[in-house]
Design a protein around this motif. Structure first.
Motif, PDB file in Angstrom:
ATOM      1  N   SER A   1      40.102  42.138  39.655  1.00 42.76           N
ATOM      2  CA  SER A   1      41.288  41.909  38.839  1.00 42.76           C
ATOM      3  C   SER A   1      40.912  41.877  37.364  1.00 42.76           C
ATOM      4  CB  SER A   1      41.986  40.607  39.230  1.00 42.76           C
ATOM      5  OG  SER A   1      41.143  39.500  38.988  1.00 42.76           O
ATOM      6  N   PHE A   2      41.904  42.106  36.535  1.00 42.28           N
ATOM      7  CA  PHE A   2      41.762  42.089  35.094  1.00 42.28           C
ATOM      8  C   PHE A   2      42.763  41.074  34.562  1.00 42.28           C
ATOM      9  CE2 PHE A   2      43.064  43.762  30.922  1.00 42.28           C
ATOM     10  CZ  PHE A   2      41.837  43.809  30.293  1.00 42.28           C
ATOM     11  N   ASP A   3      42.308  40.113  33.738  1.00 43.86           N
ATOM     12  CA  ASP A   3      43.186  39.080  33.179  1.00 43.86           C
ATOM     13  C   ASP A   3      43.300  39.232  31.672  1.00 43.86           C
ATOM     14  OD1 ASP A   3      43.509  37.954  35.658  1.00 43.86           O
ATOM     15  OD2 ASP A   3      42.240  36.218  35.276  1.00 43.86           O
ATOM     16  N   ILE A   4      44.503  39.023  31.177  1.00 46.49           N
ATOM     17  CA  ILE A   4      44.755  38.879  29.744  1.00 46.49           C
ATOM     18  C   ILE A   4      45.227  37.438  29.573  1.00 46.49           C
ATOM     19  CG2 ILE A   4      46.107  39.670  27.786  1.00 46.49           C
ATOM     20  CD1 ILE A   4      46.544  42.296  29.427  1.00 46.49           C
TER      21      ILE A   4
ATOM     22  N   SER B   1      44.961  25.045  17.337  1.00 46.03           N
ATOM     23  CA  SER B   1      43.907  25.935  17.837  1.00 46.03           C
ATOM     24  C   SER B   1      44.560  27.033  18.670  1.00 46.03           C
ATOM     25  CB  SER B   1      42.889  25.161  18.685  1.00 46.03           C
ATOM     26  OG  SER B   1      43.519  24.596  19.821  1.00 46.03           O
ATOM     27  N   TRP B   2      43.886  28.170  18.749  1.00 48.90           N
ATOM     28  CA  TRP B   2      44.394  29.279  19.550  1.00 48.90           C
ATOM     29  C   TRP B   2      43.250  30.123  20.065  1.00 48.90           C
ATOM     30  CZ3 TRP B   2      45.567  28.432  14.466  1.00 48.90           C
ATOM     31  CH2 TRP B   2      44.954  29.257  13.543  1.00 48.90           C
ATOM     32  N   MET B   3      43.541  30.885  21.112  1.00 46.89           N
ATOM     33  CA  MET B   3      42.538  31.726  21.747  1.00 46.89           C
ATOM     34  C   MET B   3      43.248  32.911  22.378  1.00 46.89           C
ATOM     35  SD  MET B   3      41.256  32.696  24.981  1.00 46.89           S
ATOM     36  CE  MET B   3      41.879  31.502  26.123  1.00 46.89           C
ATOM     37  N   GLY B   4      42.605  34.072  22.340  1.00 46.14           N
ATOM     38  CA  GLY B   4      43.088  35.253  23.041  1.00 46.14           C
ATOM     39  C   GLY B   4      41.895  35.939  23.690  1.00 46.14           C
ATOM     40  N   GLY B   5      42.054  36.370  24.928  1.00 49.85           N
ATOM     41  CA  GLY B   5      40.901  36.968  25.584  1.00 49.85           C
ATOM     42  C   GLY B   5      41.266  37.845  26.765  1.00 49.85           C
ATOM     43  N   VAL B   6      40.237  38.451  27.297  1.00 53.16           N
ATOM     44  CA  VAL B   6      40.353  39.288  28.487  1.00 53.16           C
ATOM     45  C   VAL B   6      39.194  38.945  29.422  1.00 53.16           C
ATOM     46  CG1 VAL B   6      41.543  41.204  27.344  1.00 53.16           C
ATOM     47  CG2 VAL B   6      39.060  41.173  27.413  1.00 53.16           C
ATOM     48  N   SER B   7      39.410  39.183  30.709  1.00 51.64           N
ATOM     49  CA  SER B   7      38.314  38.991  31.669  1.00 51.64           C
ATOM     50  C   SER B   7      38.492  39.978  32.824  1.00 51.64           C
ATOM     51  CB  SER B   7      38.259  37.553  32.196  1.00 51.64           C
ATOM     52  OG  SER B   7      39.429  37.232  32.905  1.00 51.64           O
ATOM     53  N   TYR B   8      37.381  40.288  33.438  1.00 51.67           N
ATOM     54  CA  TYR B   8      37.363  41.178  34.596  1.00 51.67           C
ATOM     55  C   TYR B   8      36.615  40.459  35.717  1.00 51.67           C
ATOM     56  CZ  TYR B   8      36.396  45.096  37.664  1.00 51.67           C
ATOM     57  OH  TYR B   8      36.322  45.910  38.758  1.00 51.67           O
ATOM     58  N   THR B   9      37.265  40.352  36.862  1.00 52.24           N
ATOM     59  CA  THR B   9      36.638  39.719  38.023  1.00 52.24           C
ATOM     60  C   THR B   9      36.339  40.776  39.066  1.00 52.24           C
ATOM     61  OG1 THR B   9      37.821  37.662  37.616  1.00 52.24           O
ATOM     62  CG2 THR B   9      36.890  37.965  39.820  1.00 52.24           C
ATOM     63  N   TRP B  10      35.099  40.803  39.509  1.00 46.44           N
ATOM     64  CA  TRP B  10      34.632  41.761  40.494  1.00 46.44           C
ATOM     65  C   TRP B  10      34.340  41.037  41.799  1.00 46.44           C
ATOM     66  CZ3 TRP B  10      29.519  42.419  42.540  1.00 46.44           C
ATOM     67  CH2 TRP B  10      29.368  43.576  43.324  1.00 46.44           C
TER      68      TRP B  10
END
Length: 108
Positions: free
Chosen positions: A38-41, A63-72
């Motif tokens: 899966s891919f998360d934003i 405070s703030w944060m923006g990111g992406v992740s990939y789960t294999w």
């Protein structure tokens, strides 16, 4: 899509500075790719309050944060995120500058 609310309260935060509160919202959009991938934003925005800013050593801040992740394979996750606050150098020297954080997580 998910939206998580977080909050914390400290009755005696630090150095007798009194109580402190933090509230935040964290939206996440998950895009399934294959069976277990899966891919998360994701993102976050929050606010920190201190009862006595002088004793706490910091002003109230956003405070703030923006990111992406990939789960294999539902176990191995690679993430990349940008973190920042509205504090400036005079508030906390180099400790509150914007940061890009890379993470690797393996779930057992």
């Amino acid at each position: 899509f998910s939206l998580t609310w977080s909050g914390s309260y400290a009755p005696d935060y630090f150095a007798n500075s009194g109580h402190a509160e933090y509230v935040g919202l964290e939206p996440t959009i998950t895009v399934p790719i294959l069976d277990d991938d899966s891919f998360d934003i994701n993102g976050a925005v929050g606010h920190q309050w201190y009862h006595d800013n002088v004793l706490a050593g910091y002003p109230d801040y956003w405070s703030w944060m923006g990111g992406v992740s990939y789960t294999w394979d539902d176990r191995l996750t690679f993430g990349l995120a940008y973190h920042d606050t509205d504090m400036d150098f005079d508030d906390c020297a180099d400790l509150c500058n914007p940061r890009v954080v890379m993470s690797v997580d393996y779930g057992l």
